[in-house]
Structure formats: C-alpha cells, structure tokens
Scaffold this motif. Structure first.
Motif, PDB file in Angstrom:
ATOM      1  N   THR A 131       0.835  -1.184   0.000  1.00  0.00           N
ATOM      2  CA  THR A 131       0.000   0.000   0.000  1.00  0.00           C
ATOM      3  C   THR A 131       0.879   1.246   0.000  1.00  0.00           C
ATOM      4  OG1 THR A 131      -1.965   0.996   1.011  1.00  0.00           O
ATOM      5  CG2 THR A 131      -0.251   0.188   2.520  1.00  0.00           C
ATOM      6  N   ALA A 132       0.262   2.419   0.053  1.00  0.00           N
ATOM      7  CA  ALA A 132       1.020   3.668  -0.045  1.00  0.00           C
ATOM      8  C   ALA A 132       0.158   4.847   0.380  1.00  0.00           C
ATOM      9  CB  ALA A 132       1.500   3.882  -1.489  1.00  0.00           C
ATOM     10  N   TRP A 133       0.807   5.890   0.830  1.00  0.00           N
ATOM     11  CA  TRP A 133       0.190   7.195   1.074  1.00  0.00           C
ATOM     12  C   TRP A 133      -1.072   7.067   1.944  1.00  0.00           C
ATOM     13  CZ3 TRP A 133       0.611  11.225  -3.434  1.00  0.00           C
ATOM     14  CH2 TRP A 133       1.908  11.206  -3.962  1.00  0.00           C
ATOM     15  N   LEU A 134      -0.951   6.357   3.058  1.00  0.00           N
ATOM     16  CA  LEU A 134      -2.108   6.089   3.904  1.00  0.00           C
ATOM     17  C   LEU A 134      -2.541   7.321   4.706  1.00  0.00           C
ATOM     18  CD1 LEU A 134      -1.344   2.566   5.422  1.00  0.00           C
ATOM     19  CD2 LEU A 134      -2.832   3.133   3.481  1.00  0.00           C
ATOM     20  N   TYR A 135      -3.845   7.465   4.851  1.00  0.00           N
ATOM     21  CA  TYR A 135      -4.416   8.459   5.744  1.00  0.00           C
ATOM     22  C   TYR A 135      -5.676   7.852   6.352  1.00  0.00           C
ATOM     23  CZ  TYR A 135      -7.941   9.219   2.140  1.00  0.00           C
ATOM     24  OH  TYR A 135      -8.957   9.026   1.231  1.00  0.00           O
ATOM     25  N   GLY A 136      -6.043   8.318   7.528  1.00  0.00           N
ATOM     26  CA  GLY A 136      -7.233   7.789   8.172  1.00  0.00           C
ATOM     27  C   GLY A 136      -7.561   8.555   9.439  1.00  0.00           C
ATOM     28  N   ALA A 137      -8.543   8.053  10.154  1.00  0.00           N
ATOM     29  CA  ALA A 137      -9.072   8.775  11.309  1.00  0.00           C
ATOM     30  C   ALA A 137      -8.270   8.549  12.582  1.00  0.00           C
ATOM     31  CB  ALA A 137     -10.526   8.355  11.544  1.00  0.00           C
ATOM     32  N   HIS A 138      -7.400   7.536  12.602  1.00  0.00           N
ATOM     33  CA  HIS A 138      -6.840   7.103  13.874  1.00  0.00           C
ATOM     34  C   HIS A 138      -5.333   7.293  14.007  1.00  0.00           C
ATOM     35  CE1 HIS A 138     -10.753   5.509  14.755  1.00  0.00           C
ATOM     36  NE2 HIS A 138     -10.712   4.717  13.702  1.00  0.00           N
ATOM     37  N   GLY A 139      -4.797   8.283  13.349  1.00  0.00           N
ATOM     38  CA  GLY A 139      -3.366   8.510  13.498  1.00  0.00           C
ATOM     39  C   GLY A 139      -2.924   9.722  12.711  1.00  0.00           C
ATOM     40  N   PRO A 140      -1.731  10.244  13.017  1.00  0.00           N
ATOM     41  CA  PRO A 140      -1.212  11.372  12.246  1.00  0.00           C
ATOM     42  C   PRO A 140      -0.940  10.958  10.810  1.00  0.00           C
ATOM     43  CG  PRO A 140       0.474  10.464  13.704  1.00  0.00           C
ATOM     44  CD  PRO A 140      -0.807   9.792  14.069  1.00  0.00           C
ATOM     45  N   ASN A 141      -1.232  11.834   9.879  1.00  0.00           N
ATOM     46  CA  ASN A 141      -1.054  11.527   8.462  1.00  0.00           C
ATOM     47  C   ASN A 141      -1.053  12.822   7.664  1.00  0.00           C
ATOM     48  OD1 ASN A 141      -4.019  11.916   7.340  1.00  0.00           O
ATOM     49  ND2 ASN A 141      -4.219  10.757   9.246  1.00  0.00           N
ATOM     50  N   PHE A 142      -0.773  12.704   6.382  1.00  0.00           N
ATOM     51  CA  PHE A 142      -0.609  13.879   5.523  1.00  0.00           C
ATOM     52  C   PHE A 142      -1.881  14.736   5.478  1.00  0.00           C
ATOM     53  CE2 PHE A 142      -0.899  15.938   1.354  1.00  0.00           C
ATOM     54  CZ  PHE A 142       0.301  16.637   1.316  1.00  0.00           C
ATOM     55  N   ALA A 143      -3.038  14.103   5.361  1.00  0.00           N
ATOM     56  CA  ALA A 143      -4.287  14.867   5.238  1.00  0.00           C
ATOM     57  C   ALA A 143      -4.536  15.721   6.476  1.00  0.00           C
ATOM     58  CB  ALA A 143      -5.460  13.926   4.985  1.00  0.00           C
ATOM     59  N   THR A 144      -4.370  15.128   7.642  1.00  0.00           N
ATOM     60  CA  THR A 144      -4.605  15.901   8.862  1.00  0.00           C
ATOM     61  C   THR A 144      -3.530  16.971   9.057  1.00  0.00           C
ATOM     62  OG1 THR A 144      -3.482  14.175  10.158  1.00  0.00           O
ATOM     63  CG2 THR A 144      -5.870  14.060  10.015  1.00  0.00           C
ATOM     64  N   THR A 145      -2.313  16.686   8.594  1.00  0.00           N
ATOM     65  CA  THR A 145      -1.259  17.707   8.658  1.00  0.00           C
ATOM     66  C   THR A 145      -1.628  18.920   7.813  1.00  0.00           C
ATOM     67  OG1 THR A 145       0.483  16.089   9.087  1.00  0.00           O
ATOM     68  CG2 THR A 145       1.166  18.190   8.128  1.00  0.00           C
TER      69      THR A 145
END
Length: 282
Positions: free
Chosen positions: A145-159
C-alpha cells in the motif's frame, strides 16, 4: 474463523478491527506482542485461522540510521508470523509498501516486478516480503500500500488541515506521484482478501487513480471547503530528507482480477467518503 490482528493500535490496525466487527478477533498491540520474538509469536498465533499483520517500523527517515531495528520488525517479525501461520495452516496477510520499488517507472508497477528499494525502510520491507513468501508460500498474502491516511493517526491529510489553521500559504512537493489510500478502504479489502478463495502472493492495496502530494493537499482543502490556492507547488529538492523518496509510486492492480475482486475505488472518491476533511458544522 478466528482472526489475529497485530499492530492493532495503529491507524490501519484500528480500521482493520472495525472491518472485522462482529467476528472472533484477537487484537494485539505492540505492547501485547513483540513480533520479533518467535516464541511469543507462535504462542499468540495458536488457534487462529487468519493473521493480519499491521505491525511495522514505519519511521522512514529514522530507518536510515537504525536499519537493524527496522529489519527486526519489518523483516524478521514478518517472517516469524509467516512461520507460525505455516505451522497452523493459517493465512497470513501482511502489509507492505510501494517503497520496495525505486520510483523511476513511468507506468504503474506490476505486482510481479522485481523489487529495487532506494532507502533502508524499503529494503527492510522488501526483505520481509521475501522471507514471508519463502516461509509460507501457499498462505502468505503480501498487500503493498502507499500514502495512507485515516481517522486514527497522524497523516498527511490531517497535517494539511493543521497547516491550514495556522498558515496563510505553504508549499507541497509536486514531483512525487502516487495513490492516496484511505485506511478503512484498505482494511475492508484486507478482510475481503481473507474471505476470498484467492491465490497467495502479492497484491497492491491502494486506491485507484493518481496524483501528486500537491494535488492531494489541494483536494484535502477543497473537501474542507477551504481555498486550495493557498498551497503552492514545489520540488523534492526543496525538502531534502535523510531517506530518498520514490518519485513515482503508482501501483498496478491486476492481481485483484485473479482473486475475483475489483480494484479499490478512485482516491478522490475515497477521500470524500472518509469525511476526514469534512467542513466543521456551523
């Protein structure tokens, strides 16, 4: 069916538990199970039919100076799970990465293309793939997989959303291309793969389509009802980091056809469905 989820406290591990709701699941965090301990892995795996491995050393830049630590988890740990699964006759679904490739391609990477990582993290994940497939060839499913984002951890989208709250403008690289992937979509796909009568081997678990980090950032702001023009494009040369990043991380999805499953939906559709950038209620 009894399912064991390792790395259960992580962003993906928590969504895998959600995707397995209502089933017989043992969810173990890093504190519960050290996958580098072969005896502990055997004991934890006993009695399970499917192991979904979400445990990983994912600090890409730190791995450059601590490759042995990353190898212990990403390679040795994954092998330990494969050995235990083989002894049980269980399925192992283990999550890998686009970083096993060098990023110089112009077309999506096929599942059977030779691995050629360009950083320590990628080397350790490639080794984990090889060791697991060798230890349990008939029951190991490697899902890159790659470039993961989601509700339960820091990630690019939330940044990006945090930056939008504190800056008028900022820059994001526009010369790295990949596939933003929602962790809940991936989690559901991992469970579907566990349920399917699918051949063991390598699969690519990314949302479809492609964009750059700049394009992804703009999409996040658009979903949030914010002005995407606040983000400016730049190049990787302006953001030098300890670990080199692949410039092209688009993965092909042909293996899903053999499993009787459609490729995962388009990344932009998934981003909208995720609600991670939904505008706050007024």
């Amino acid at each position: 069916m009894r399912y064991l989820v390792t790395g259960a406290a992580g962003m993906l591990g928590r969504d895998v538990q959600a995707a397995l709701a209502g089933r017989d699941v043992t969810a173990l965090t890093r504190a519960d199970l050290d996958i580098t301990d072969e005896a502990a892995v055997r004991a934890a795996a006993a009695g399970h039919d499917v192991i979904i491995n979400c445990a990983a050393y994912t600090k890409v830049d730190d791995a450059e100076a601590h490759e042995d630590d990353a190898y212990a988890i990403n390679a040795t740990g994954t092998r330990n799970l494969a050995v235990a699964a083989a002894e049980l006759g269980a399925k192992l679904i283990t999550v890998s990465t686009d970083y096993v490739f060098d990023g110089t391609a112009a077309e999506p990477y096929a599942e059977d293309l030779e691995r050629d990582p360009i950083n320590a993290y990628g080397r350790t994940k490639a080794a984990g793939e090889e060791l697991a497939l060798a230890a349990h060839p008939d029951g190991t499913y490697v899902v890159r997989t790659a470039w993961l984002y989601g509700a339960h951890g820091p990630n690019f989208a939330t940044t990006m959303l945090k930056l939008a709250a504190s800056k008028d403008t900022w820059s994001v690289v526009d010369d790295q291309v990949g596939q933003p992937t929602w962790t809940l979509d991936l989690a559901r796909r991992l469970v579907a793969l566990a349920d399917a009568d699918a051949p063991a081997g390598v699969y690519h678990g990314t949302n479809s389509g492609r964009t750059s980090w700049f394009g992804f950032a703009r999409a996040v702001l658009e979903e949030a009802g914010l002005d995407p023009e606040r983000i400016r494009p730049t190049t990787s040369a302006e953001f030098v980091r300890p670990a080199p990043r692949p410039a092209f991380s688009v993965l092909g999805h042909d293996a899903w056809k053999a499993a009787g499953l459609e490729p995962m939906r388009d990344w932009r559709e998934a981003l909208s469905a995720s609600g991670i950038a939904a505008p706050a209620a007024s």
